[in-house]
Design a protein around this motif. Structure first.
Motif, mmCIF file in Angstrom:
data_model
loop_
_atom_site.group_PDB
_atom_site.id
_atom_site.type_symbol
_atom_site.label_atom_id
_atom_site.label_comp_id
_atom_site.label_asym_id
_atom_site.label_seq_id
_atom_site.Cartn_x
_atom_site.Cartn_y
_atom_site.Cartn_z
ATOM 1 N N LYS A 2 26.570 7.008 14.237
ATOM 2 C CA LYS A 2 27.521 7.209 13.154
ATOM 3 C C LYS A 2 26.782 7.353 11.820
ATOM 4 O O LYS A 2 25.657 6.886 11.657
ATOM 5 C CB LYS A 2 28.483 6.044 13.083
ATOM 6 C CG LYS A 2 29.414 5.971 14.267
ATOM 7 C CD LYS A 2 30.413 4.863 14.091
ATOM 8 C CE LYS A 2 31.342 4.830 15.284
ATOM 9 N NZ LYS A 2 32.371 3.815 15.138
ATOM 10 N N ARG A 3 27.435 8.012 10.888
ATOM 11 C CA ARG A 3 26.831 8.279 9.586
ATOM 12 C C ARG A 3 26.477 6.992 8.855
ATOM 13 O O ARG A 3 25.383 6.865 8.289
ATOM 14 C CB ARG A 3 27.777 9.112 8.741
ATOM 15 C CG ARG A 3 27.202 9.463 7.391
ATOM 16 C CD ARG A 3 28.140 10.286 6.554
ATOM 17 N NE ARG A 3 28.480 11.511 7.250
ATOM 18 C CZ ARG A 3 29.665 12.083 7.211
ATOM 19 N NH1 ARG A 3 30.628 11.551 6.514
ATOM 20 N NH2 ARG A 3 29.899 13.201 7.865
ATOM 21 N N ILE A 9 20.094 2.468 8.167
ATOM 22 C CA ILE A 9 18.698 2.523 8.602
ATOM 23 C C ILE A 9 17.862 3.323 7.605
ATOM 24 O O ILE A 9 16.745 2.932 7.255
ATOM 25 C CB ILE A 9 18.609 3.144 10.012
ATOM 26 C CG1 ILE A 9 19.295 2.236 11.031
ATOM 27 C CG2 ILE A 9 17.156 3.397 10.403
ATOM 28 C CD1 ILE A 9 19.518 2.882 12.374
ATOM 29 N N LEU A 10 18.404 4.423 7.135
ATOM 30 C CA LEU A 10 17.667 5.329 6.256
ATOM 31 C C LEU A 10 17.409 4.748 4.872
ATOM 32 O O LEU A 10 16.309 4.898 4.333
ATOM 33 C CB LEU A 10 18.438 6.649 6.126
ATOM 34 C CG LEU A 10 17.848 7.700 5.193
ATOM 35 C CD1 LEU A 10 16.507 8.182 5.724
ATOM 36 C CD2 LEU A 10 18.812 8.855 5.042
ATOM 37 N N ASN A 11 18.389 4.082 4.282
ATOM 38 C CA ASN A 11 18.247 3.599 2.916
ATOM 39 C C ASN A 11 17.089 2.624 2.719
ATOM 40 O O ASN A 11 16.330 2.775 1.754
ATOM 41 C CB ASN A 11 19.567 3.007 2.419
ATOM 42 C CG ASN A 11 20.600 4.079 2.159
ATOM 43 O OD1 ASN A 11 20.285 5.250 1.993
ATOM 44 N ND2 ASN A 11 21.860 3.676 2.138
ATOM 45 N N PRO A 12 16.887 1.617 3.573
ATOM 46 C CA PRO A 12 15.717 0.748 3.384
ATOM 47 C C PRO A 12 14.383 1.485 3.575
ATOM 48 O O PRO A 12 13.410 1.211 2.866
ATOM 49 C CB PRO A 12 15.883 -0.340 4.452
ATOM 50 C CG PRO A 12 17.303 -0.305 4.824
ATOM 51 C CD PRO A 12 17.779 1.083 4.610
ATOM 52 N N ARG A 45 5.534 13.702 0.936
ATOM 53 C CA ARG A 45 6.173 14.700 1.806
ATOM 54 C C ARG A 45 7.244 14.054 2.683
ATOM 55 O O ARG A 45 8.333 14.621 2.867
ATOM 56 C CB ARG A 45 5.115 15.380 2.663
ATOM 57 C CG ARG A 45 4.213 16.286 1.870
ATOM 58 C CD ARG A 45 3.189 16.974 2.746
ATOM 59 N NE ARG A 45 2.279 17.736 1.928
ATOM 60 C CZ ARG A 45 1.000 17.424 1.737
ATOM 61 N NH1 ARG A 45 0.480 16.374 2.341
ATOM 62 N NH2 ARG A 45 0.245 18.164 0.968
ATOM 63 N N ILE A 46 6.927 12.892 3.208
ATOM 64 C CA ILE A 46 7.908 12.167 4.022
ATOM 65 C C ILE A 46 9.107 11.770 3.163
ATOM 66 O O ILE A 46 10.258 11.873 3.590
ATOM 67 C CB ILE A 46 7.266 10.932 4.688
ATOM 68 C CG1 ILE A 46 6.200 11.382 5.690
ATOM 69 C CG2 ILE A 46 8.316 10.052 5.352
ATOM 70 C CD1 ILE A 46 5.331 10.255 6.210
ATOM 71 N N LEU A 47 8.832 11.331 1.930
ATOM 72 C CA LEU A 47 9.903 10.950 1.015
ATOM 73 C C LEU A 47 10.844 12.117 0.743
ATOM 74 O O LEU A 47 12.066 11.952 0.727
ATOM 75 C CB LEU A 47 9.316 10.421 -0.293
ATOM 76 C CG LEU A 47 10.301 9.973 -1.365
ATOM 77 C CD1 LEU A 47 11.152 8.819 -0.870
ATOM 78 C CD2 LEU A 47 9.564 9.582 -2.625
ATOM 79 N N LEU A 48 10.297 13.305 0.544
ATOM 80 C CA LEU A 48 11.146 14.475 0.320
ATOM 81 C C LEU A 48 12.041 14.763 1.524
ATOM 82 O O LEU A 48 13.216 15.102 1.364
ATOM 83 C CB LEU A 48 10.289 15.697 -0.005
ATOM 84 C CG LEU A 48 9.661 15.709 -1.390
ATOM 85 C CD1 LEU A 48 8.741 16.916 -1.536
ATOM 86 C CD2 LEU A 48 10.714 15.707 -2.461
ATOM 87 N N CYS A 49 11.504 14.612 2.715
ATOM 88 C CA CYS A 49 12.315 14.810 3.922
ATOM 89 C C CYS A 49 13.415 13.751 4.025
ATOM 90 O O CYS A 49 14.555 14.069 4.392
ATOM 91 C CB CYS A 49 11.428 14.766 5.164
ATOM 92 S SG CYS A 49 10.274 16.129 5.280
ATOM 93 N N LEU A 50 13.076 12.515 3.695
ATOM 94 C CA LEU A 50 14.073 11.448 3.742
ATOM 95 C C LEU A 50 15.164 11.667 2.703
ATOM 96 O O LEU A 50 16.351 11.416 2.964
ATOM 97 C CB LEU A 50 13.402 10.090 3.527
ATOM 98 C CG LEU A 50 12.470 9.612 4.631
ATOM 99 C CD1 LEU A 50 11.754 8.334 4.201
ATOM 100 C CD2 LEU A 50 13.218 9.392 5.930
ATOM 101 N N ILE A 56 22.075 15.104 2.964
ATOM 102 C CA ILE A 56 22.880 15.689 4.038
ATOM 103 C C ILE A 56 23.910 14.678 4.548
ATOM 104 O O ILE A 56 25.083 15.008 4.726
ATOM 105 C CB ILE A 56 21.984 16.189 5.184
ATOM 106 C CG1 ILE A 56 21.193 17.412 4.719
ATOM 107 C CG2 ILE A 56 22.798 16.498 6.431
ATOM 108 C CD1 ILE A 56 20.064 17.800 5.659
ATOM 109 N N LEU A 57 23.466 13.443 4.743
ATOM 110 C CA LEU A 57 24.381 12.419 5.253
ATOM 111 C C LEU A 57 25.453 12.041 4.236
ATOM 112 O O LEU A 57 26.535 11.595 4.605
ATOM 113 C CB LEU A 57 23.596 11.173 5.667
ATOM 114 C CG LEU A 57 22.732 11.314 6.916
ATOM 115 C CD1 LEU A 57 21.880 10.078 7.125
ATOM 116 C CD2 LEU A 57 23.597 11.568 8.135
#
Length: 69
Positions: A2-3, A9-12, A45-50, A56-57
């Motif tokens: 679920k979003r 998970i993504l925010n931390p 680079r990872i930060l930009l993807c995150l 998107i979410l």
């Protein structure tokens, strides 16, 4: 997944990468070039993807608040 669960998970993880960027920028003179490349450049680079995934979410919220008529 679920979003809301994905955002929990993504925010931390996003927070850790933002802190990583700040710390490596502050201590760039103390790090070797290789370590700086790994932690700051690759971390950026990872930060930009995150950030892209985070946008998107949250696109429905963005659309409702900024593109509302």
């Amino acid at each position: 997944m679920k979003r809301n669960t994905a955002l929990k998970i993504l925010n931390p993880i996003l927070f850790v990468f933002v802190i990583n960027q700040a710390i490596t920028a502050i201590f760039r003179d103390s790090l070797s070039y290789k370590a700086f490349g790994i932690f700051h450049k690759a971390g950026g680079r990872i930060l930009l993807c995150l950030i892209a995934l985070h946008l998107i979410l949250n696109f429905n919220w963005i659309k409702a608040n900024y593109f509302a008529k």
